[in-house]
Design a protein around this motif. Structure first.
Motif, PDB file in Angstrom:
ATOM      1  N   SER A  37       0.831  -1.205   0.000  1.00 46.74           N
ATOM      2  CA  SER A  37       0.000   0.000   0.000  1.00 46.74           C
ATOM      3  C   SER A  37       0.865   1.253   0.000  1.00 46.74           C
ATOM      4  O   SER A  37       1.863   1.311   0.715  1.00 46.74           O
ATOM      5  CB  SER A  37      -0.898   0.042   1.233  1.00 46.74           C
ATOM      6  OG  SER A  37      -1.467   1.340   1.381  1.00 46.74           O
ATOM      7  N   ASN A 141      -8.826   1.711  -2.926  1.00 43.43           N
ATOM      8  CA  ASN A 141      -8.769   1.825  -4.392  1.00 43.43           C
ATOM      9  C   ASN A 141      -9.654   2.917  -4.974  1.00 43.43           C
ATOM     10  O   ASN A 141      -9.825   2.994  -6.191  1.00 43.43           O
ATOM     11  CB  ASN A 141      -9.151   0.475  -5.017  1.00 43.43           C
ATOM     12  CG  ASN A 141      -8.102  -0.597  -4.750  1.00 43.43           C
ATOM     13  OD1 ASN A 141      -6.935  -0.459  -5.109  1.00 43.43           O
ATOM     14  ND2 ASN A 141      -8.508  -1.664  -4.058  1.00 43.43           N
ATOM     15  N   GLN A 143     -12.786   3.217  -5.180  1.00 45.19           N
ATOM     16  CA  GLN A 143     -13.877   2.642  -5.988  1.00 45.19           C
ATOM     17  C   GLN A 143     -15.175   2.655  -5.183  1.00 45.19           C
ATOM     18  O   GLN A 143     -15.299   1.898  -4.210  1.00 45.19           O
ATOM     19  CB  GLN A 143     -13.538   1.193  -6.380  1.00 45.19           C
ATOM     20  CG  GLN A 143     -12.292   1.053  -7.235  1.00 45.19           C
ATOM     21  CD  GLN A 143     -12.447   1.680  -8.611  1.00 45.19           C
ATOM     22  OE1 GLN A 143     -13.465   1.465  -9.297  1.00 45.19           O
ATOM     23  NE2 GLN A 143     -11.484   2.497  -9.017  1.00 45.19           N
ATOM     24  N   GLY A 164     -14.104   5.064  -2.295  1.00 45.47           N
ATOM     25  CA  GLY A 164     -14.299   6.157  -3.233  1.00 45.47           C
ATOM     26  C   GLY A 164     -15.037   7.355  -2.677  1.00 45.47           C
ATOM     27  O   GLY A 164     -15.513   8.191  -3.446  1.00 45.47           O
TER      28      GLY A 164
HETATM   29  O1  LIG Z   1      -5.783   2.092   1.954  1.00 46.53           O
HETATM   30  C1  LIG Z   1      -5.055   1.188   1.517  1.00 46.53           C
HETATM   31  O2  LIG Z   1      -4.040   1.383   0.795  1.00 46.53           O
HETATM   32  C2  LIG Z   1      -5.367  -0.232   1.852  1.00 46.53           C
HETATM   33  C3  LIG Z   1      -4.471  -1.237   1.476  1.00 46.53           C
HETATM   34  C4  LIG Z   1      -4.762  -2.568   1.793  1.00 46.53           C
HETATM   35  C5  LIG Z   1      -5.913  -2.903   2.496  1.00 46.53           C
HETATM   36  C6  LIG Z   1      -6.811  -1.905   2.900  1.00 46.53           C
HETATM   37  C7  LIG Z   1      -6.537  -0.575   2.569  1.00 46.53           C
HETATM   38  N1  LIG Z   1      -7.437   0.419   2.934  1.00 46.53           N
HETATM   39  C8  LIG Z   1      -8.584   0.048   3.688  1.00 46.53           C
HETATM   40  C9  LIG Z   1      -9.531   1.105   4.069  1.00 46.53           C
HETATM   41  O3  LIG Z   1     -10.180   0.984   5.102  1.00 46.53           O
HETATM   42  C10 LIG Z   1      -9.829   2.221   3.114  1.00 46.53           C
HETATM   43  O4  LIG Z   1     -10.117   3.379   3.864  1.00 46.53           O
HETATM   44  C11 LIG Z   1     -11.046   1.832   2.294  1.00 46.53           C
HETATM   45  O5  LIG Z   1     -10.715   0.707   1.514  1.00 46.53           O
HETATM   46  C12 LIG Z   1     -11.513   2.989   1.418  1.00 46.53           C
HETATM   47  O6  LIG Z   1     -10.448   3.417   0.611  1.00 46.53           O
HETATM   48  P1  LIG Z   1     -10.691   4.641  -0.448  1.00 46.53           P
HETATM   49  O7  LIG Z   1     -11.593   4.096  -1.520  1.00 46.53           O
HETATM   50  O8  LIG Z   1      -9.317   4.958  -0.930  1.00 46.53           O
HETATM   51  O9  LIG Z   1     -11.331   5.765   0.309  1.00 46.53           O
END
Ligand SMILES: O=C(O)c1ccccc1NCC(=O)[C@H](O)[C@H](O)COP(=O)(O)O
Length: 215
Positions: A37, A141, A143, A164
Motif C-alpha cells: 500500500s 482503491n 472505488q 471512493g
Molecule cells: O488504503 C489502503 O491502501 C489499503 C491497502 C490494503 C488494504 C486496505 C486498505 N485500505 C482500507 C480502508 O479501510 C480504506 O479506507 C477503504 O478501503 C476505502 O479506501 P478509499 O476508496 O481509498 O477511500
C-alpha cells in the motif's frame, strides 16, 4: 434525532494528516500494515504517530491483509491498537479476534445487494467495493459501490461504508445508503499516501451534516 455519523480516516502516514483527523473529531484512524500500500507504515512509524494521539481521541485501528499471528503480535508489541480491520475469510478473522482479544472489523467487498452479509460473528463490517482487476491491494482503491445497495439491508452488526468517498460525495452517500459510519482514504489525499488536512476537515464536516439527510 439521528446520532452523528461515525468517521474513520484511514491510511495515516504523516503527522499533519493525523493532527487534522484528531482536531476535526474523527472517531477512528487507520494504520495500514500492508507493504504494497502507498499508505503502509511500519509498527515503529505507527507508534510514533500514535504518540501524538490524546486520550479519549480517535480509536486506533490496525489494518491487516491475510496476516499471520506473528505479524499482528509484532505490531501490537510496538503500538497499542483499539481494534483491527481484517481482510481475510471470516473464520480467520474470528481466530484473530480470539487470539488477540481486540474488536475486529471485517472488510467485505460487495457488488450486489446479495453480497451484503446477513450474519456476522465479528464486531463490525467495512462495506466497500471489490478491488478492480489488477489492483495491488484489496482496499484503498477509490472505488465506490452503488450507495443504494445497503438502504434496505438489515446489518447484523455495526457497519461503515467505504470506497471512493470524497468531501463532495459523502453526505449523499450517507443519505442514499443509510450508513451509520463512513471510512475514507484516497478521497482525502493530495497524492497516494499523503493526506490533505483541508480535505480531511471538509470530509468530516460533510459527513456530520450527512447524518440529518438520511431517509
Ligand atoms: O488504503 C489502503 O491502501 C489499503 C491497502 C490494503 C488494504 C486496505 C486498505 N485500505 C482500507 C480502508 O479501510 C480504506 O479506507 C477503504 O478501503 C476505502 O479506501 P478509499 O476508496 O481509498 O477511500
Amino acid at each position: 434525532m439521528a446520532p452523528p455519523v461515525g468517521v474513520k480516516i484511514c491510511g495515516l502516514t504523516e503527522p499533519e494528516g493525523l493532527d487534522a483527523a484528531i482536531a476535526h473529531g474523527a472517531d477512528w484512524i487507520g494504520f495500514v500494515f500492508f507493504a504494497r500500500s502507498p499508505r503502509a507504515v511500519t509498527p515503529a512509524q505507527a507508534a510514533s504517530l500514535a504518540a501524538r494521539m490524546p486520550q479519549g481521541g480517535p480509536q486506533r485501528i490496525g489494518l491487516f491483509v491475510a496476516p499471520d499471528d506473528d505479524a499482528i503480535a509484532a505490531t501490537l508489541d510496538a503500538v497499542a491498537l483499539d481494534g483491527l480491520q481484517i481482510y481475510a475469510p471470516e473464520a480467520r478473522a474470528l481466530e484473530i479476534r480470539e487470539r488477540f482479544r481486540l474488536p475486529v472489523w471485517h472488510a467485505r467487498g460487495v457488488t450486489t445487494a446479495a453480497d451484503l452479509p446477513a450474519t456476522s460473528r465479528l464486531d463490525g463490517l467495512v462495506i466497500e467495493s471489490r478491488p478492480p482487476a489488477g489492483a495491488s491491494r484489496p482496499g484503498g482503491n477509490a472505488q465506490p459501490i452503488d450507495w443504494t445497495l445497503p438502504k434496505d439491508w438489515q446489518a447484523p452488526v455495526p457497519w461503515m461504508l467505504a470506497g471512493g468517498l470524497t468531501p463532495d460525495t459523502v453526505a449523499r452517500a450517507i443519505a442514499l445508503s443509510g450508513a451509520p459510519a463512513v471510512d475514507v482514504s484516497s478521497g482525502v489525499e493530495s497524492a497516494p499516501g499523503h493526506k490533505d488536512a483541508r480535505l480531511i476537515a471538509r470530509f468530516i464536516q460533510a459527513a456530520r451534516q450527512g447524518a440529518y439527510q438520511r431517509p
